[in-house]
Scaffold this motif. Sequence first.
Motif, PDB file in Angstrom:
ATOM      1  N   TYR A 111      57.168 -80.880  -9.313  1.00 31.81           N
ATOM      2  CA  TYR A 111      58.016 -79.691  -9.206  1.00 31.81           C
ATOM      3  C   TYR A 111      57.892 -79.056  -7.821  1.00 31.81           C
ATOM      4  CZ  TYR A 111      60.068 -75.132 -10.183  1.00 31.81           C
ATOM      5  OH  TYR A 111      60.845 -74.001 -10.136  1.00 31.81           O
ATOM      6  N   GLU A 112      56.716 -79.144  -7.222  1.00 26.97           N
ATOM      7  CA  GLU A 112      56.559 -78.640  -5.854  1.00 26.97           C
ATOM      8  C   GLU A 112      57.452 -79.429  -4.901  1.00 26.97           C
ATOM      9  OE1 GLU A 112      54.794 -75.942  -5.024  1.00 26.97           O
ATOM     10  OE2 GLU A 112      54.478 -75.737  -7.188  1.00 26.97           O
ATOM     11  N   LEU A 113      57.541 -80.738  -5.109  1.00 20.95           N
ATOM     12  CA  LEU A 113      58.431 -81.560  -4.291  1.00 20.95           C
ATOM     13  C   LEU A 113      59.888 -81.185  -4.552  1.00 20.95           C
ATOM     14  CD1 LEU A 113      59.145 -83.966  -2.465  1.00 20.95           C
ATOM     15  CD2 LEU A 113      58.927 -85.444  -4.468  1.00 20.95           C
ATOM     16  N   GLU A 116      60.945 -78.238  -2.644  1.00 19.39           N
ATOM     17  CA  GLU A 116      61.149 -78.597  -1.237  1.00 19.39           C
ATOM     18  C   GLU A 116      62.502 -79.285  -1.036  1.00 19.39           C
ATOM     19  OE1 GLU A 116      59.208 -81.797   1.905  1.00 19.39           O
ATOM     20  OE2 GLU A 116      57.918 -80.900   0.380  1.00 19.39           O
ATOM     21  N   ILE A 117      62.855 -80.191  -1.940  1.00 20.69           N
ATOM     22  CA  ILE A 117      64.128 -80.903  -1.835  1.00 20.69           C
ATOM     23  C   ILE A 117      65.299 -79.944  -1.994  1.00 20.69           C
ATOM     24  CG2 ILE A 117      65.599 -82.624  -2.963  1.00 20.69           C
ATOM     25  CD1 ILE A 117      63.035 -84.141  -3.709  1.00 20.69           C
ATOM     26  N   ALA A 118      65.185 -79.001  -2.935  1.00 21.83           N
ATOM     27  CA  ALA A 118      66.274 -78.052  -3.187  1.00 21.83           C
ATOM     28  C   ALA A 118      66.414 -77.014  -2.085  1.00 21.83           C
ATOM     29  CB  ALA A 118      66.049 -77.354  -4.529  1.00 21.83           C
ATOM     30  N   GLY A 119      65.409 -76.892  -1.238  1.00 20.38           N
ATOM     31  CA  GLY A 119      65.460 -75.898  -0.169  1.00 20.38           C
ATOM     32  C   GLY A 119      64.855 -74.570  -0.563  1.00 20.38           C
ATOM     33  N   GLY A 120      64.192 -74.533  -1.706  1.00 23.60           N
ATOM     34  CA  GLY A 120      63.580 -73.297  -2.188  1.00 23.60           C
ATOM     35  C   GLY A 120      63.780 -73.156  -3.680  1.00 23.60           C
ATOM     36  N   GLU A 121      62.812 -72.511  -4.342  1.00 21.02           N
ATOM     37  CA  GLU A 121      62.878 -72.373  -5.789  1.00 21.02           C
ATOM     38  C   GLU A 121      64.056 -71.503  -6.220  1.00 21.02           C
ATOM     39  OE1 GLU A 121      59.689 -71.764  -9.430  1.00 21.02           O
ATOM     40  OE2 GLU A 121      59.389 -70.648  -7.555  1.00 21.02           O
ATOM     41  N   GLN A 122      64.538 -70.637  -5.341  1.00 19.68           N
ATOM     42  CA  GLN A 122      65.630 -69.747  -5.713  1.00 19.68           C
ATOM     43  C   GLN A 122      66.919 -70.511  -6.009  1.00 19.68           C
ATOM     44  OE1 GLN A 122      64.173 -70.009  -2.789  1.00 19.68           O
ATOM     45  NE2 GLN A 122      65.524 -69.608  -1.043  1.00 19.68           N
ATOM     46  N   VAL A 153      65.351 -81.561 -13.203  1.00 21.70           N
ATOM     47  CA  VAL A 153      65.469 -80.382 -12.333  1.00 21.70           C
ATOM     48  C   VAL A 153      66.938 -80.210 -11.953  1.00 21.70           C
ATOM     49  CG1 VAL A 153      64.772 -79.276 -10.183  1.00 21.70           C
ATOM     50  CG2 VAL A 153      63.148 -80.746 -11.408  1.00 21.70           C
ATOM     51  N   VAL A 154      67.555 -79.139 -12.450  1.00 18.11           N
ATOM     52  CA  VAL A 154      68.950 -78.821 -12.120  1.00 18.11           C
ATOM     53  C   VAL A 154      68.943 -77.757 -11.023  1.00 18.11           C
ATOM     54  CG1 VAL A 154      71.138 -77.924 -12.990  1.00 18.11           C
ATOM     55  CG2 VAL A 154      69.718 -79.390 -14.444  1.00 18.11           C
ATOM     56  N   TYR A 155      69.675 -78.009  -9.961  1.00 19.83           N
ATOM     57  CA  TYR A 155      69.661 -77.083  -8.818  1.00 19.83           C
ATOM     58  C   TYR A 155      71.038 -77.058  -8.158  1.00 19.83           C
ATOM     59  CZ  TYR A 155      69.462 -81.246  -5.852  1.00 19.83           C
ATOM     60  OH  TYR A 155      69.754 -82.441  -5.240  1.00 19.83           O
ATOM     61  N   LEU A 156      71.223 -76.097  -7.268  1.00 16.38           N
ATOM     62  CA  LEU A 156      72.471 -75.987  -6.514  1.00 16.38           C
ATOM     63  C   LEU A 156      72.273 -76.631  -5.148  1.00 16.38           C
ATOM     64  CD1 LEU A 156      73.530 -72.304  -7.302  1.00 16.38           C
ATOM     65  CD2 LEU A 156      73.972 -74.385  -8.615  1.00 16.38           C
ATOM     66  N   PRO A 157      73.090 -77.621  -4.793  1.00 14.53           N
ATOM     67  CA  PRO A 157      72.956 -78.266  -3.472  1.00 14.53           C
ATOM     68  C   PRO A 157      73.516 -77.357  -2.382  1.00 14.53           C
ATOM     69  CG  PRO A 157      74.823 -79.187  -4.653  1.00 14.53           C
ATOM     70  CD  PRO A 157      74.164 -78.218  -5.597  1.00 14.53           C
ATOM     71  N   GLN A 221      63.445 -92.187  -3.171  1.00 13.08           N
ATOM     72  CA  GLN A 221      62.360 -92.999  -3.726  1.00 13.08           C
ATOM     73  C   GLN A 221      61.130 -92.951  -2.823  1.00 13.08           C
ATOM     74  OE1 GLN A 221      62.667 -94.014  -6.634  1.00 13.08           O
ATOM     75  NE2 GLN A 221      64.820 -94.337  -7.030  1.00 13.08           N
ATOM     76  N   THR A 222      61.358 -93.095  -1.523  1.00 11.63           N
ATOM     77  CA  THR A 222      60.244 -93.072  -0.575  1.00 11.63           C
ATOM     78  C   THR A 222      59.603 -91.696  -0.525  1.00 11.63           C
ATOM     79  OG1 THR A 222      61.303 -94.781   0.766  1.00 11.63           O
ATOM     80  CG2 THR A 222      59.613 -93.435   1.834  1.00 11.63           C
ATOM     81  N   GLN A 223      60.408 -90.652  -0.513  1.00  9.92           N
ATOM     82  CA  GLN A 223      59.881 -89.293  -0.452  1.00  9.92           C
ATOM     83  C   GLN A 223      59.028 -88.968  -1.675  1.00  9.92           C
ATOM     84  OE1 GLN A 223      62.934 -86.344   0.050  1.00  9.92           O
ATOM     85  NE2 GLN A 223      61.508 -84.677   0.464  1.00  9.92           N
ATOM     86  N   PHE A 224      59.511 -89.339  -2.837  1.00 11.00           N
ATOM     87  CA  PHE A 224      58.770 -89.119  -4.090  1.00 11.00           C
ATOM     88  C   PHE A 224      57.439 -89.868  -4.069  1.00 11.00           C
ATOM     89  CE2 PHE A 224      58.959 -90.016  -8.958  1.00 11.00           C
ATOM     90  CZ  PHE A 224      57.956 -89.082  -9.161  1.00 11.00           C
TER      91      PHE A 224
END
Length: 414
Positions: A111-113, A116-122, A153-157, A221-224
Motif C-alpha cells: 500500500y505504501e508503494l 507512491e504510484i498514485a501520487g499521494g494517498e489523497q 487499490v482504486v485511485y484517480l490517475p 512489474q519491475t517497480q513492484f
Amino acid sequence: MSKIHRTVVRNERYRKNAISVRERHNERKNEVYSNPDVLLEYSYNNVIFKACEATTYAQQFDRMVEEGIVSTRGLKPDAYVFDELVFDVNTDYFETHGGYEYAKQFYAEVYELAKEIAGGEQYIISAVMHADERNREASDRLGRDVFHYHLHVVYLPVVEKQIRWSKRCKDPALRGTVRETIMQVSHSKKWPMVPMTDEQGQPVLKKNGKPRLVSSYSLLQTQFFEHMRQAGFTDFERGIQGSDAEHLEVLEYKVQKDRQTVAELSDQTKQLQSQRKELISQVKNISGSIRDVADIEQRAKTKGVLEKRVELMPQDFQTLCEMAKATGKLQAENRSLRMQLQQSAVREQESRKRLRRCEEQLDAVLTETRPYREAMRVAPEQVQAFVLGICRRQQEKKRLNRQQRRQRAKGQDR
C-alpha cells in the motif's frame, strides 16, 4: 519441483459509469458472486487500508472535483477517470511464510508503494486486501481452507498541469506565464505509451521496423518487485513484463493446470529418454571389455579344461567378476528406466485427453456466455441489477420451498 513465486501487478482503467461494478466487488456489496470461491462469511478478514469516504466511488469522485482536489478540465464525457491497481503473489508464497498475518504485513508495504504510484494517498479512493477468496487447488491439496490474498487499490490517475496566461491577456507581462497549477485527471497522461523492450532491454520492433509501444504501466512489474525486495520481502521472482494475469475461473484453472501437467510430463519423458540413451551408450562402451572376456575364455581353453572347471588367471577372474556386477546393474537400471518411461508416456497421454476435454468445455462456456459478456461491456450496471434480481428470486423460491416442506413435515407429525 519447487514452485516459483512471482509478483504480479496490473492496472485497469474505468469510466465513471462502469466503476460501480468494481466497487460492488471490492467492497463486497454483492449478495451473490459468479465466482463460487468468494466466501462472504470470511469477509470480516478483509483488510481495509483506506475506505471510500463517500457512499460510492462516483460520489467521492464528484466531491473531489467540487472541492478542487482534482480537475476534469479538458476531459471528454466518456473519459477514463478511475484506475485500479491489483497486486498479487501466488497463494503458496503466503502459506510458506505464515499465511494471513504475513499477508497483512506484505500488503501494508504494498500500500505504501500504491500511494507512491498514485501520487499521494489523497488520490486513492479505496484500498482493500481480499482474504475471503478460497483457492480451490491449494485447499484440495492441503486438506483445509486456503485463501488467496491480493490487494485492490482504486485511485484517480492525475498529473500536474500548468495553466498559462494566453496571448490575449491584457497584461503583456503575464502572457505565457503560469496562471495556476491543477491536478488533472487523465489516464493517458498518467500512463503514456512507451517503447516495448525485451528481457535484454532491447526495443521490440514491428514488421515495419517501428518500435512497438505499450502502456507505461506495463513497467509496474519491475517497480513492484524491486520495492518489495528493498523492503525485506524475498523468496519471489519478478512477474513477466506486461502481465495481465487474473484470477482464473474454475475451467480456466483446470486448463492451466492440465497444460502445466502435460508440460511437466513431457519434460520428464524427455529426461527419461535421455537417461536411457546414456545407459545404452554405457552398454556399448563396455563392448571392448566384452572382447576382453572372449580373450579370457580363449586363454582358458588353451591352458586346458578339467571336466567342468576352467582354470583362470587371478586378474582374469577379477575382470569377469567386475563385468558381471556392472552388467547386472546396467540391466536393472535399464528395466527401471523403461518402466518409468512407459508410465510417464501413459500419464502424458491421459493428461492430454483431460486437457482437450477442459478446453472444449471452456470454449463452450465462452461461446454460451458471449452475449452476457458483451452486455456487461455495454451496460454493466443494468446487467448486474438484472442478474442479482434473478438470483434473489431464486433464493426466495428456495426459501419458500423449504418453508413448505417444513410445514408439510409438521402436518405429518400431527
